[in-house]
Scaffold this motif. Sequence first.
Motif, PDB file in Angstrom:
ATOM      1  N   HIS A  98       8.117  -6.184 -12.151  1.00 11.20           N
ATOM      2  CA  HIS A  98       7.220  -5.097 -12.514  1.00 11.20           C
ATOM      3  C   HIS A  98       5.783  -5.282 -12.058  1.00 11.20           C
ATOM      4  CE1 HIS A  98      10.321  -4.259 -15.869  1.00 11.20           C
ATOM      5  NE2 HIS A  98      10.661  -3.727 -14.734  1.00 11.20           N
ATOM      6  N   GLY A  99       5.513  -6.431 -11.403  1.00  9.07           N
ATOM      7  CA  GLY A  99       4.144  -6.699 -10.983  1.00  9.07           C
ATOM      8  C   GLY A  99       3.542  -5.583 -10.162  1.00  9.07           C
ATOM      9  N   GLY A 100       4.340  -4.962  -9.296  1.00 15.12           N
ATOM     10  CA  GLY A 100       3.798  -3.951  -8.398  1.00 15.12           C
ATOM     11  C   GLY A 100       3.942  -2.535  -8.900  1.00 15.12           C
ATOM     12  N   ILE A 101       4.536  -2.367 -10.054  1.00 16.55           N
ATOM     13  CA  ILE A 101       4.831  -1.005 -10.513  1.00 16.55           C
ATOM     14  C   ILE A 101       3.550  -0.208 -10.737  1.00 16.55           C
ATOM     15  CG2 ILE A 101       5.031  -1.621 -12.976  1.00 16.55           C
ATOM     16  CD1 ILE A 101       7.416   0.810 -11.455  1.00 16.55           C
ATOM     17  N   ALA A 102       2.532  -0.859 -11.267  1.00 17.45           N
ATOM     18  CA  ALA A 102       1.280  -0.143 -11.520  1.00 17.45           C
ATOM     19  C   ALA A 102       0.692   0.391 -10.224  1.00 17.45           C
ATOM     20  CB  ALA A 102       0.283  -1.061 -12.220  1.00 17.45           C
ATOM     21  N   GLN A 103       0.658  -0.475  -9.214  1.00 18.46           N
ATOM     22  CA  GLN A 103       0.119  -0.053  -7.918  1.00 18.46           C
ATOM     23  C   GLN A 103       0.957   1.072  -7.324  1.00 18.46           C
ATOM     24  OE1 GLN A 103       0.558  -3.193  -8.864  1.00 18.46           O
ATOM     25  NE2 GLN A 103      -0.946  -4.580  -7.967  1.00 18.46           N
ATOM     26  N   ASP A 104       2.276   0.972  -7.492  1.00 15.60           N
ATOM     27  CA  ASP A 104       3.148   2.019  -6.939  1.00 15.60           C
ATOM     28  C   ASP A 104       2.924   3.353  -7.650  1.00 15.60           C
ATOM     29  OD1 ASP A 104       4.159   0.149  -5.278  1.00 15.60           O
ATOM     30  OD2 ASP A 104       5.974  -0.219  -6.439  1.00 15.60           O
ATOM     31  N   LEU A 105       2.783   3.271  -8.964  1.00 11.95           N
ATOM     32  CA  LEU A 105       2.542   4.497  -9.724  1.00 11.95           C
ATOM     33  C   LEU A 105       1.214   5.135  -9.309  1.00 11.95           C
ATOM     34  CD1 LEU A 105       3.664   3.220 -13.239  1.00 11.95           C
ATOM     35  CD2 LEU A 105       4.705   5.145 -12.027  1.00 11.95           C
ATOM     36  N   LEU A 106       0.187   4.303  -9.184  1.00 14.25           N
ATOM     37  CA  LEU A 106      -1.128   4.832  -8.804  1.00 14.25           C
ATOM     38  C   LEU A 106      -1.095   5.410  -7.394  1.00 14.25           C
ATOM     39  CD1 LEU A 106      -3.430   2.075 -10.314  1.00 14.25           C
ATOM     40  CD2 LEU A 106      -3.267   4.441 -11.062  1.00 14.25           C
ATOM     41  N   MET A 109       0.693   8.717  -7.542  1.00 14.37           N
ATOM     42  CA  MET A 109      -0.137   9.711  -8.231  1.00 14.37           C
ATOM     43  C   MET A 109      -1.283  10.179  -7.334  1.00 14.37           C
ATOM     44  SD  MET A 109      -2.004   8.970 -11.789  1.00 14.37           S
ATOM     45  CE  MET A 109      -3.576   8.456 -11.189  1.00 14.37           C
ATOM     46  N   GLN A 110      -1.924   9.233  -6.678  1.00 12.89           N
ATOM     47  CA  GLN A 110      -3.076   9.601  -5.863  1.00 12.89           C
ATOM     48  C   GLN A 110      -2.662  10.318  -4.599  1.00 12.89           C
ATOM     49  OE1 GLN A 110      -4.849   5.690  -5.917  1.00 12.89           O
ATOM     50  NE2 GLN A 110      -6.481   6.428  -7.211  1.00 12.89           N
ATOM     51  N   HIS A 111      -1.441  10.073  -4.180  1.00 15.48           N
ATOM     52  CA  HIS A 111      -0.977  10.780  -2.995  1.00 15.48           C
ATOM     53  C   HIS A 111      -0.768  12.259  -3.307  1.00 15.48           C
ATOM     54  CE1 HIS A 111       0.250  10.102   1.110  1.00 15.48           C
ATOM     55  NE2 HIS A 111       0.904  11.213   0.958  1.00 15.48           N
ATOM     56  N   GLU A 112      -0.344  12.538  -4.515  1.00 13.33           N
ATOM     57  CA  GLU A 112      -0.159  13.939  -4.902  1.00 13.33           C
ATOM     58  C   GLU A 112      -1.451  14.415  -5.548  1.00 13.33           C
ATOM     59  OE1 GLU A 112       3.378  15.318  -6.605  1.00 13.33           O
ATOM     60  OE2 GLU A 112       4.640  13.929  -5.500  1.00 13.33           O
ATOM     61  N   GLN A 113      -2.440  14.629  -4.707  1.00 12.69           N
ATOM     62  CA  GLN A 113      -3.776  14.977  -5.203  1.00 12.69           C
ATOM     63  C   GLN A 113      -3.754  16.209  -6.098  1.00 12.69           C
ATOM     64  OE1 GLN A 113      -6.938  13.574  -4.701  1.00 12.69           O
ATOM     65  NE2 GLN A 113      -5.923  11.778  -3.889  1.00 12.69           N
ATOM     66  N   VAL A 114      -2.817  17.094  -5.819  1.00 15.32           N
ATOM     67  CA  VAL A 114      -2.762  18.317  -6.623  1.00 15.32           C
ATOM     68  C   VAL A 114      -2.500  18.010  -8.091  1.00 15.32           C
ATOM     69  CG1 VAL A 114      -2.114  19.942  -4.817  1.00 15.32           C
ATOM     70  CG2 VAL A 114      -0.350  18.616  -5.972  1.00 15.32           C
ATOM     71  N   SER A 115      -1.937  16.829  -8.338  1.00 13.17           N
ATOM     72  CA  SER A 115      -1.622  16.489  -9.725  1.00 13.17           C
ATOM     73  C   SER A 115      -2.838  15.929 -10.462  1.00 13.17           C
ATOM     74  CB  SER A 115      -0.475  15.481  -9.761  1.00 13.17           C
ATOM     75  OG  SER A 115      -0.936  14.224  -9.305  1.00 13.17           O
ATOM     76  N   LEU A 116      -3.935  15.746  -9.755  1.00 15.82           N
ATOM     77  CA  LEU A 116      -5.111  15.125 -10.380  1.00 15.82           C
ATOM     78  C   LEU A 116      -6.165  16.148 -10.787  1.00 15.82           C
ATOM     79  CD1 LEU A 116      -5.500  12.123  -7.917  1.00 15.82           C
ATOM     80  CD2 LEU A 116      -4.595  12.063 -10.221  1.00 15.82           C
ATOM     81  N   VAL A 117      -5.785  17.396 -10.748  1.00 11.79           N
ATOM     82  CA  VAL A 117      -6.765  18.456 -10.969  1.00 11.79           C
ATOM     83  C   VAL A 117      -6.791  18.883 -12.439  1.00 11.79           C
ATOM     84  CG1 VAL A 117      -7.341  20.833 -10.316  1.00 11.79           C
ATOM     85  CG2 VAL A 117      -6.398  19.266  -8.619  1.00 11.79           C
ATOM     86  N   SER A 118      -7.996  19.030 -12.974  1.00 12.03           N
ATOM     87  CA  SER A 118      -8.125  19.612 -14.317  1.00 12.03           C
ATOM     88  C   SER A 118      -7.943  21.116 -14.197  1.00 12.03           C
ATOM     89  CB  SER A 118      -9.523  19.339 -14.870  1.00 12.03           C
ATOM     90  OG  SER A 118      -9.626  17.999 -15.242  1.00 12.03           O
ATOM     91  N   GLY A 191      -9.829   2.335 -11.695  1.00 11.61           N
ATOM     92  CA  GLY A 191     -10.485   3.331 -12.537  1.00 11.61           C
ATOM     93  C   GLY A 191      -9.544   4.122 -13.422  1.00 11.61           C
ATOM     94  N   PHE A 192      -8.269   3.759 -13.429  1.00 12.47           N
ATOM     95  CA  PHE A 192      -7.299   4.455 -14.279  1.00 12.47           C
ATOM     96  C   PHE A 192      -6.756   3.491 -15.336  1.00 12.47           C
ATOM     97  CE2 PHE A 192      -7.182   6.965 -10.393  1.00 12.47           C
ATOM     98  CZ  PHE A 192      -7.179   8.260 -10.889  1.00 12.47           C
ATOM     99  N   PHE A 193      -6.351   4.077 -16.443  1.00 10.09           N
ATOM    100  CA  PHE A 193      -5.696   3.306 -17.498  1.00 10.09           C
ATOM    101  C   PHE A 193      -4.242   3.763 -17.565  1.00 10.09           C
ATOM    102  CE2 PHE A 193     -10.137   3.566 -18.557  1.00 10.09           C
ATOM    103  CZ  PHE A 193     -10.445   2.256 -18.899  1.00 10.09           C
ATOM    104  N   GLY A 194      -3.368   2.815 -17.742  1.00  5.60           N
ATOM    105  CA  GLY A 194      -1.963   3.202 -17.784  1.00  5.60           C
ATOM    106  C   GLY A 194      -1.183   2.386 -18.782  1.00  5.60           C
ATOM    107  N   ILE A 195      -0.055   2.947 -19.161  1.00  5.81           N
ATOM    108  CA  ILE A 195       0.849   2.211 -20.053  1.00  5.81           C
ATOM    109  C   ILE A 195       2.279   2.590 -19.677  1.00  5.81           C
ATOM    110  CG2 ILE A 195       0.783   3.980 -21.899  1.00  5.81           C
ATOM    111  CD1 ILE A 195       0.791   1.505 -23.850  1.00  5.81           C
TER     112      ILE A 195
END
Lengths: 229, 167
Positions: A98-106, A109-118, A191-195
């Motif tokens: 699971h060491g790389g899972i955080a990086q993979d998730l980020l 997520m960042q690749h799908e920029q449309v998902s980062l919009v308020s 700059g992101f927090f995750g769980i």
Amino acid sequence: MNCLEFRNQFGADPACQDQRTLAHRQDCTACARFAARVQDFDRRLVVALRVPLAGGQGGPYEAQENMAPAKGRAWIGLAASLVLGLGVGLLTWWSAPHGGIAQDLLAHMQHEQVSLVSTDERVPYQRLARVLRKSRLAMPDGVSEVSYARSCIFRGRLVPHLVVQGESGPVTVMILRDLKVGGPTSFSEQGFFGIILPAAAGSIAIIAGEESDLAEVSEPIVESLRWDI
Amino acid sequence: MKQENTEESRRSRFENMTRTHEGDLFRFAFWLCRDHSIAQDLVQETLLRAWRSFDSLRDESAARYWLITILRRENARMYERKRHPTQDIDDLTQAEQGLLANTPDTDLADLREAIGRLEPDYREPLVLQVLMGFSTEEIAGLMEIKQGAVLTRLYRARKMLMKFFEE
């Protein structure tokens, strides 16, 4: 500017910042609805146009884009490496440590920029239900304010990728069937927090710009998600 | 020694630049020719040409525009050199399953197919705008048509897709 002019302008260039266009959108409810529809459609277009780089191998394109560069490569090797990079499919490493899972998730997520919009927009419940159903999941209507729902390929698996509008901004939720974690695993990167929370048949990853949004968003989803429909 | 360092630095700058853009270059090439292997060839040729004329790129912040210009020219050259047999879109979606149809998200597959069905004159400005992020003015420059024509094509492309997709 009249409605026809507005629609011609906005339909051609939804990013247009022309003052007359913006003013008309503000004043005309019907055109504001039209504009929202176009923008929603454009978000889907972005995703559709981003075809995977590795054809036929089901790998998400971000895997290739994040490859570390080889140092000192001869120039002729550059083009060859591109072909190689494009040709190499994503290995299914779902069960990797699971060491790389955080990086993979980020990265995902960042690749799908449309998902980062308020946004105030919400996806219809039918769409959310459809996305969840593809992964044999279900959630009652009204549990969360979901503004984005897509089935994504992540680590070679189909994964529901949701965005819930939290108190401080968009919160990404990815439901990772079969990825077991021993207990809640938190991370803070870029700059992101995750769980990542253990759940009935896998885990749920939640990522937000503010730590306080994590609990607010995760609790209702964890409680209401049904895993085997 | 100094010459080697200069060459190394040049290579490094080029690699950094291409690494940033190669993904979208491939996607643009794919939507131009709708063929995975031709798109790969196209990107490869584009990068080779770009390397040869890298010194002519004065402003590296304009690299994206510059690379797309090269790719479009290269596409025209390839098309002249070798007329690829045209494929029906329905065959294409079978042949290019990995890219267009073989996504478990049926909405996405439908939308990709609909984009593929657009005439190139409509598809190209749409890809340049939505995927590549170019302004209508930049698209007009790349396609060597008037900005008004770009706006018309973009409006019609969206209208056709939305109609198809929302029916």
